[in-house]
Design a protein around this motif. Sequence first.
Motif, PDB file in Angstrom:
ATOM      1  N   PRO A 195       0.797  -1.231   0.000  1.00  0.00           N
ATOM      2  CA  PRO A 195       0.000   0.000   0.000  1.00  0.00           C
ATOM      3  C   PRO A 195       0.829   1.280   0.000  1.00  0.00           C
ATOM      4  O   PRO A 195       0.292   2.358  -0.258  1.00  0.00           O
ATOM      5  CB  PRO A 195      -0.818  -0.113   1.300  1.00  0.00           C
ATOM      6  CG  PRO A 195      -0.801  -1.568   1.644  1.00  0.00           C
ATOM      7  CD  PRO A 195       0.532  -2.055   1.186  1.00  0.00           C
TER       8      PRO A 195
ATOM      9  N   VAL B 124      -7.763  -0.615   0.677  1.00  0.00           N
ATOM     10  CA  VAL B 124      -6.711  -1.394   1.321  1.00  0.00           C
ATOM     11  C   VAL B 124      -6.108  -0.578   2.461  1.00  0.00           C
ATOM     12  O   VAL B 124      -5.909   0.629   2.342  1.00  0.00           O
ATOM     13  CB  VAL B 124      -5.624  -1.803   0.294  1.00  0.00           C
ATOM     14  CG1 VAL B 124      -4.843  -0.608  -0.203  1.00  0.00           C
ATOM     15  CG2 VAL B 124      -4.688  -2.852   0.883  1.00  0.00           C
TER      16      VAL B 124
ATOM     17  N   VAL C 247      -8.242  -5.675   3.070  1.00  0.00           N
ATOM     18  CA  VAL C 247      -9.462  -5.022   2.586  1.00  0.00           C
ATOM     19  C   VAL C 247     -10.655  -5.649   3.295  1.00  0.00           C
ATOM     20  O   VAL C 247     -10.776  -6.878   3.347  1.00  0.00           O
ATOM     21  CB  VAL C 247      -9.630  -5.176   1.058  1.00  0.00           C
ATOM     22  CG1 VAL C 247     -11.008  -4.699   0.612  1.00  0.00           C
ATOM     23  CG2 VAL C 247      -8.545  -4.400   0.319  1.00  0.00           C
TER      24      VAL C 247
END
Length: 232
Positions: free
Chosen positions: A52, A165, A171
Amino acid sequence: MAKKSKQYLAALEKVDTEKLYSVEEAVALVQETNYAKFDATVEVAYRLGVDPKKADQQIRGAVVLPNGTGKTQKVLVFAKGEKAKEAEAAGADYVGDAELVQKINGGWFDFDVVVATPDMMAEVGRLGRVLGPKGLMPNPKTGTVTMDVAKAINEIKAGKVTYRVDKAGNVHAPIGKVSFDAAKLVENFATIQDTMVKVKPSTAKGDYIKNVTITSTFGPGIKVNVSTFNKA
């Protein structure tokens, strides 16, 4: 670590924590192990093989569940003129501009989703500090910054859910209520699953979907067999 309740431990005894269940088995077990006194939410959690921290792997979006979420969302729309009238006609719960900005800055949050027309974002941007932490800031990626406010409202009311995310590569998304017919929960799950496969970043390396768990609000997590899915 927080002490688990007797109800949770009793529910956990029904789950084989080493087993990967089919989605149909997992849904049935989530319904069986639910012990909440209310109509609990059923949620799916993905652990993804993404980073991420990289801009091109920050998965975020929205999808309309075919059977809804079981929750009626209160929609607030920032719009003026004809677009405000359009929002009201489409069933928005609150419609306005500067006065709503002031009201929210004063601590009012009696809404679940915020939609804004692009021309309102300069004004709505002043609410970033209060809407951002609550995940309520309108965003083009989730379809909540748009000129087609009627479509946005209709989709939200029909069961649109957003996903994003987190820093750990997870998620989370609701797929309905424990009171739903099991087949409807499975269908909603399939929609989320298809979406997760489609949004796989081209730069993600190794296993993309590492594991999937379905759970109810207070219930234990049920691991789902990802090998039965389309390979990502």
